[in-house]
Design an enzyme around this catalytic site. Structure first.
Site, mmCIF file in Angstrom:
data_model
loop_
_atom_site.group_PDB
_atom_site.id
_atom_site.type_symbol
_atom_site.label_atom_id
_atom_site.label_comp_id
_atom_site.label_asym_id
_atom_site.label_seq_id
_atom_site.Cartn_x
_atom_site.Cartn_y
_atom_site.Cartn_z
ATOM 1 N N GLY A 68 5.580 8.448 3.644
ATOM 2 C CA GLY A 68 6.129 7.253 4.789
ATOM 3 C C GLY A 68 7.364 6.469 4.474
ATOM 4 N N ILE A 69 7.220 5.392 4.546
ATOM 5 C CA ILE A 69 8.333 4.241 4.474
ATOM 6 C C ILE A 69 8.812 4.427 3.030
ATOM 7 C CG2 ILE A 69 9.213 2.054 4.366
ATOM 8 C CD1 ILE A 69 7.041 1.391 6.853
ATOM 9 N N ARG B 47 0.359 7.151 -7.113
ATOM 10 C CA ARG B 47 -1.089 7.481 -7.546
ATOM 11 C C ARG B 47 -1.246 9.263 -7.550
ATOM 12 N NH1 ARG B 47 -5.212 3.623 -4.974
ATOM 13 N NH2 ARG B 47 -4.158 4.308 -3.077
ATOM 14 N N ASP C 284 -0.532 2.698 -10.867
ATOM 15 C CA ASP C 284 -1.600 2.227 -9.998
ATOM 16 C C ASP C 284 -1.241 0.674 -10.060
ATOM 17 O OD1 ASP C 284 -3.559 0.927 -8.366
ATOM 18 O OD2 ASP C 284 -5.161 2.155 -9.070
ATOM 19 N N VAL C 285 -0.802 0.038 -8.974
ATOM 20 C CA VAL C 285 -0.414 -1.252 -8.791
ATOM 21 C C VAL C 285 -1.500 -2.360 -9.067
ATOM 22 C CG1 VAL C 285 1.638 -0.926 -7.533
ATOM 23 C CG2 VAL C 285 -0.438 -1.624 -6.468
ATOM 24 N N TYR D 102 -5.413 -7.526 5.597
ATOM 25 C CA TYR D 102 -4.189 -6.757 5.603
ATOM 26 C C TYR D 102 -2.662 -7.795 6.152
ATOM 27 C CZ TYR D 102 -0.117 -3.573 6.453
ATOM 28 O OH TYR D 102 1.063 -2.835 6.336
ATOM 29 N N LYS E 63 0.079 -9.643 3.621
ATOM 30 C CA LYS E 63 1.527 -9.306 3.921
ATOM 31 C C LYS E 63 2.086 -10.997 4.042
ATOM 32 C CE LYS E 63 1.609 -5.009 3.822
ATOM 33 N NZ LYS E 63 2.735 -4.423 2.742
#
Length: 239
Positions: A18-19, A39, A53-54, A145, A149
Protein backbone atom coordinates in the site's frame (compact mmCIF):
# COMPACT_ATOMS: atom_id res chain seq x y z
CA UNK A 1 33.73 19.29 -7.79
CA UNK A 2 31.35 16.43 -7.16
CA UNK A 3 29.54 16.16 -3.84
CA UNK A 4 30.87 13.38 -1.65
CA UNK A 5 27.87 13.51 0.66
CA UNK A 6 26.35 10.09 1.15
CA UNK A 7 22.60 9.68 0.62
CA UNK A 8 20.52 9.89 3.76
CA UNK A 9 19.08 6.74 5.30
CA UNK A 10 15.29 6.37 5.49
CA UNK A 11 13.19 3.90 7.47
CA UNK A 12 9.56 3.31 6.51
CA UNK A 13 7.56 1.16 8.93
CA UNK A 14 4.99 -1.08 7.26
CA UNK A 15 6.75 -0.65 3.93
CA UNK A 16 5.67 -3.94 2.38
CA UNK A 17 2.34 -2.85 0.85
CA UNK A 18 0.00 0.00 0.00
CA UNK A 19 1.09 3.51 0.91
CA UNK A 20 4.20 2.29 2.77
CA UNK A 21 5.48 0.45 -0.30
CA UNK A 22 4.89 3.53 -2.47
CA UNK A 23 6.72 5.74 0.06
CA UNK A 24 9.74 3.41 0.13
CA UNK A 25 9.80 3.24 -3.67
CA UNK A 26 9.64 7.04 -3.99
CA UNK A 27 12.60 7.52 -1.64
CA UNK A 28 14.59 4.95 -3.65
CA UNK A 29 13.80 6.84 -6.86
CA UNK A 30 15.18 10.01 -5.25
CA UNK A 31 18.46 8.31 -4.39
CA UNK A 32 17.96 7.65 -0.68
CA UNK A 33 19.11 4.51 1.14
CA UNK A 34 15.89 2.86 2.23
CA UNK A 35 14.97 0.27 4.84
CA UNK A 36 11.47 -0.96 5.62
CA UNK A 37 10.05 -2.88 8.54
CA UNK A 38 7.44 -5.52 7.81
CA UNK A 39 5.82 -8.34 9.72
CA UNK A 40 5.58 -10.25 6.42
CA UNK A 41 6.35 -9.59 2.76
CA UNK A 42 9.08 -7.31 1.46
CA UNK A 43 9.70 -3.71 0.52
CA UNK A 44 10.43 -2.61 -3.05
CA UNK A 45 13.49 -3.91 -4.90
CA UNK A 46 16.53 -1.98 -3.74
CA UNK A 47 15.31 -1.54 -0.18
CA UNK A 48 16.42 -3.44 2.91
CA UNK A 49 13.56 -5.34 4.58
CA UNK A 50 13.81 -6.15 8.28
CA UNK A 51 11.28 -8.17 10.25
CA UNK A 52 9.82 -6.13 13.08
CA UNK A 53 6.58 -5.51 14.92
CA UNK A 54 5.99 -1.94 16.10
CA UNK A 55 4.24 -3.28 19.22
CA UNK A 56 7.48 -5.01 20.32
CA UNK A 57 10.32 -2.73 21.44
CA UNK A 58 12.90 -5.53 21.38
CA UNK A 59 12.12 -6.42 17.76
CA UNK A 60 12.36 -2.74 16.83
CA UNK A 61 15.70 -2.35 18.58
CA UNK A 62 17.05 -5.37 16.70
CA UNK A 63 15.71 -3.96 13.42
CA UNK A 64 17.35 -0.58 13.99
CA UNK A 65 20.64 -2.25 14.93
CA UNK A 66 20.60 -4.26 11.69
CA UNK A 67 19.77 -1.16 9.61
CA UNK A 68 22.47 0.92 11.30
CA UNK A 69 25.07 -1.78 10.57
CA UNK A 70 24.07 -1.97 6.91
CA UNK A 71 22.98 1.56 5.95
CA UNK A 72 24.06 3.82 8.82
CA UNK A 73 21.91 5.74 11.33
CA UNK A 74 18.28 6.35 10.42
CA UNK A 75 18.02 10.04 9.58
CA UNK A 76 14.51 10.09 8.12
CA UNK A 77 11.75 8.11 9.83
CA UNK A 78 8.34 7.53 8.27
CA UNK A 79 6.01 5.97 10.85
CA UNK A 80 3.46 4.40 8.55
CA UNK A 81 2.59 1.01 10.10
CA UNK A 82 -1.07 0.85 11.05
CA UNK A 83 -4.05 -1.43 11.51
CA UNK A 84 -7.83 -1.06 11.64
CA UNK A 85 -10.42 -2.92 13.68
CA UNK A 86 -13.56 -1.08 12.64
CA UNK A 87 -16.85 -1.59 14.41
CA UNK A 88 -19.49 0.55 16.09
CA UNK A 89 -18.74 1.76 19.61
CA UNK A 90 -21.17 -0.56 21.43
CA UNK A 91 -19.74 -3.60 19.65
CA UNK A 92 -16.10 -2.54 20.05
CA UNK A 93 -14.22 -4.63 22.58
CA UNK A 94 -11.55 -3.13 24.80
CA UNK A 95 -8.98 -5.15 22.83
CA UNK A 96 -10.33 -3.72 19.54
CA UNK A 97 -9.54 -0.29 20.97
CA UNK A 98 -6.25 -0.88 22.76
CA UNK A 99 -4.65 -2.99 20.02
CA UNK A 100 -5.25 -0.28 17.41
CA UNK A 101 -3.83 2.37 19.76
CA UNK A 102 -0.85 0.11 20.55
CA UNK A 103 0.07 -0.31 16.87
CA UNK A 104 -0.86 3.08 15.41
CA UNK A 105 0.05 5.47 18.23
CA UNK A 106 2.28 3.65 20.72
CA UNK A 107 4.04 2.01 17.76
CA UNK A 108 4.92 5.45 16.41
CA UNK A 109 6.22 6.45 19.86
CA UNK A 110 8.45 3.37 20.00
CA UNK A 111 10.08 3.93 16.62
CA UNK A 112 10.46 7.67 17.19
CA UNK A 113 12.13 7.09 20.55
CA UNK A 114 14.61 4.60 19.08
CA UNK A 115 15.38 6.76 16.03
CA UNK A 116 15.74 10.00 17.97
CA UNK A 117 18.94 8.91 19.77
CA UNK A 118 21.01 9.02 16.59
CA UNK A 119 19.10 12.02 15.22
CA UNK A 120 20.12 14.00 18.31
CA UNK A 121 23.70 12.78 18.00
CA UNK A 122 23.85 13.74 14.32
CA UNK A 123 21.89 16.97 14.82
CA UNK A 124 19.62 16.09 11.91
CA UNK A 125 16.28 14.34 11.70
CA UNK A 126 13.05 14.21 9.76
CA UNK A 127 10.16 12.49 11.52
CA UNK A 128 7.03 12.01 9.41
CA UNK A 129 3.97 10.42 10.97
CA UNK A 130 1.32 9.02 8.64
CA UNK A 131 -2.09 9.91 10.06
CA UNK A 132 -5.46 10.05 8.30
CA UNK A 133 -8.16 12.53 7.39
CA UNK A 134 -10.39 10.75 9.93
CA UNK A 135 -8.00 11.76 12.72
CA UNK A 136 -9.70 15.16 12.67
CA UNK A 137 -12.82 14.56 10.57
CA UNK A 138 -13.96 11.53 12.56
CA UNK A 139 -15.59 8.41 11.17
CA UNK A 140 -18.47 6.31 12.48
CA UNK A 141 -17.21 2.85 13.38
CA UNK A 142 -13.64 4.05 13.80
CA UNK A 143 -13.36 5.60 17.28
CA UNK A 144 -10.22 3.50 17.87
CA UNK A 145 -8.56 4.32 14.55
CA UNK A 146 -9.45 8.03 14.52
CA UNK A 147 -8.29 8.43 18.15
CA UNK A 148 -4.96 6.79 17.28
CA UNK A 149 -4.50 8.98 14.23
CA UNK A 150 -5.36 12.26 15.96
CA UNK A 151 -2.94 11.31 18.75
CA UNK A 152 -0.11 11.48 16.22
CA UNK A 153 -0.67 15.23 15.93
CA UNK A 154 -0.02 15.84 19.63
CA UNK A 155 3.02 13.57 19.35
CA UNK A 156 4.48 15.51 16.41
CA UNK A 157 3.86 18.91 17.99
CA UNK A 158 5.44 17.94 21.29
CA UNK A 159 8.43 16.45 19.43
CA UNK A 160 8.78 19.73 17.55
CA UNK A 161 8.97 21.69 20.80
CA UNK A 162 11.35 19.18 22.36
CA UNK A 163 13.72 18.49 19.44
CA UNK A 164 13.27 21.46 17.12
CA UNK A 165 16.47 23.27 18.15
CA UNK A 166 18.54 20.22 17.08
CA UNK A 167 17.60 20.45 13.38
CA UNK A 168 14.93 17.77 13.80
CA UNK A 169 11.46 18.29 12.34
CA UNK A 170 8.32 16.31 13.09
CA UNK A 171 5.30 16.52 10.80
CA UNK A 172 2.05 14.70 10.14
CA UNK A 173 0.71 13.74 6.72
CA UNK A 174 -3.03 13.07 6.70
CA UNK A 175 -4.12 11.11 3.62
CA UNK A 176 -7.74 10.85 2.60
CA UNK A 177 -9.13 7.94 0.60
CA UNK A 178 -6.38 6.22 -1.37
CA UNK A 179 -6.58 3.75 -4.26
CA UNK A 180 -5.26 0.65 -2.48
CA UNK A 181 -6.43 -2.91 -2.02
CA UNK A 182 -8.55 -1.62 0.89
CA UNK A 183 -10.66 0.76 -1.23
CA UNK A 184 -10.73 -1.64 -4.20
CA UNK A 185 -12.91 -4.10 -2.28
CA UNK A 186 -15.54 -1.52 -1.31
CA UNK A 187 -18.95 -2.00 -2.96
CA UNK A 188 -19.54 0.42 -5.89
CA UNK A 189 -22.30 2.30 -4.04
CA UNK A 190 -19.96 2.83 -1.04
CA UNK A 191 -17.22 4.09 -3.37
CA UNK A 192 -19.68 6.47 -5.04
CA UNK A 193 -20.75 7.80 -1.62
CA UNK A 194 -17.15 8.46 -0.60
CA UNK A 195 -16.33 10.09 -3.94
CA UNK A 196 -19.29 12.46 -3.64
CA UNK A 197 -17.81 13.87 -0.41
CA UNK A 198 -14.37 14.55 -1.94
CA UNK A 199 -14.15 17.91 -3.75
CA UNK A 200 -11.49 16.51 -6.11
CA UNK A 201 -13.97 13.82 -7.16
CA UNK A 202 -11.45 10.98 -7.07
CA UNK A 203 -9.34 8.91 -4.71
CA UNK A 204 -5.61 9.68 -4.38
CA UNK A 205 -2.92 7.40 -5.70
CA UNK A 206 -0.37 6.08 -3.18
CA UNK A 207 2.31 7.94 -5.18
CA UNK A 208 0.61 11.27 -4.49
CA UNK A 209 0.97 10.68 -0.75
CA UNK A 210 4.55 9.43 -1.18
CA UNK A 211 5.54 12.57 -3.11
CA UNK A 212 4.48 14.85 -0.25
CA UNK A 213 6.40 12.72 2.25
CA UNK A 214 9.60 12.76 0.17
CA UNK A 215 9.27 16.54 -0.11
CA UNK A 216 8.85 16.89 3.68
CA UNK A 217 12.08 14.92 4.16
CA UNK A 218 14.05 17.20 1.84
CA UNK A 219 15.85 20.52 2.24
CA UNK A 220 12.93 22.57 0.89
CA UNK A 221 10.86 21.65 3.96
CA UNK A 222 13.56 22.22 6.59
CA UNK A 223 11.58 25.03 8.26
CA UNK A 224 8.29 23.13 8.44
CA UNK A 225 7.61 21.36 11.72
CA UNK A 226 4.54 20.47 13.77
CA UNK A 227 2.41 20.76 10.64
CA UNK A 228 -0.50 18.60 9.56
CA UNK A 229 -0.43 18.31 5.77
CA UNK A 230 -3.61 16.92 4.22
CA UNK A 231 -3.42 14.85 1.04
CA UNK A 232 -7.14 14.32 0.75
CA UNK A 233 -8.51 16.20 -2.27
CA UNK A 234 -10.20 18.72 0.04
CA UNK A 235 -12.19 16.18 2.07
CA UNK A 236 -11.09 17.42 5.51
CA UNK A 237 -11.06 21.19 4.96
CA UNK A 238 -11.39 23.37 8.03
CA UNK A 239 -9.48 21.06 10.35
Amino acid sequence: MESTATPRTVLVTGGNRGIGFAIARAFLEHGYRVAVTARSGDGPIGSMTVRADVTDSDSLDAAFTAIEAELGPVEILVANAGITKDTLLLRMSEDDFTSVIDTNLSGAFRVVKRASKNMLKGRFGRIILVSSVVGLLGSAGQVNYSASKSGLIGLARSLTRELGSRNITANVVAPGFIETEMTAVLPPEQQAKYLSSIPAGRFATPDEVAGVIVWLAGDDAAYISGAVIPVDGGLGMGH
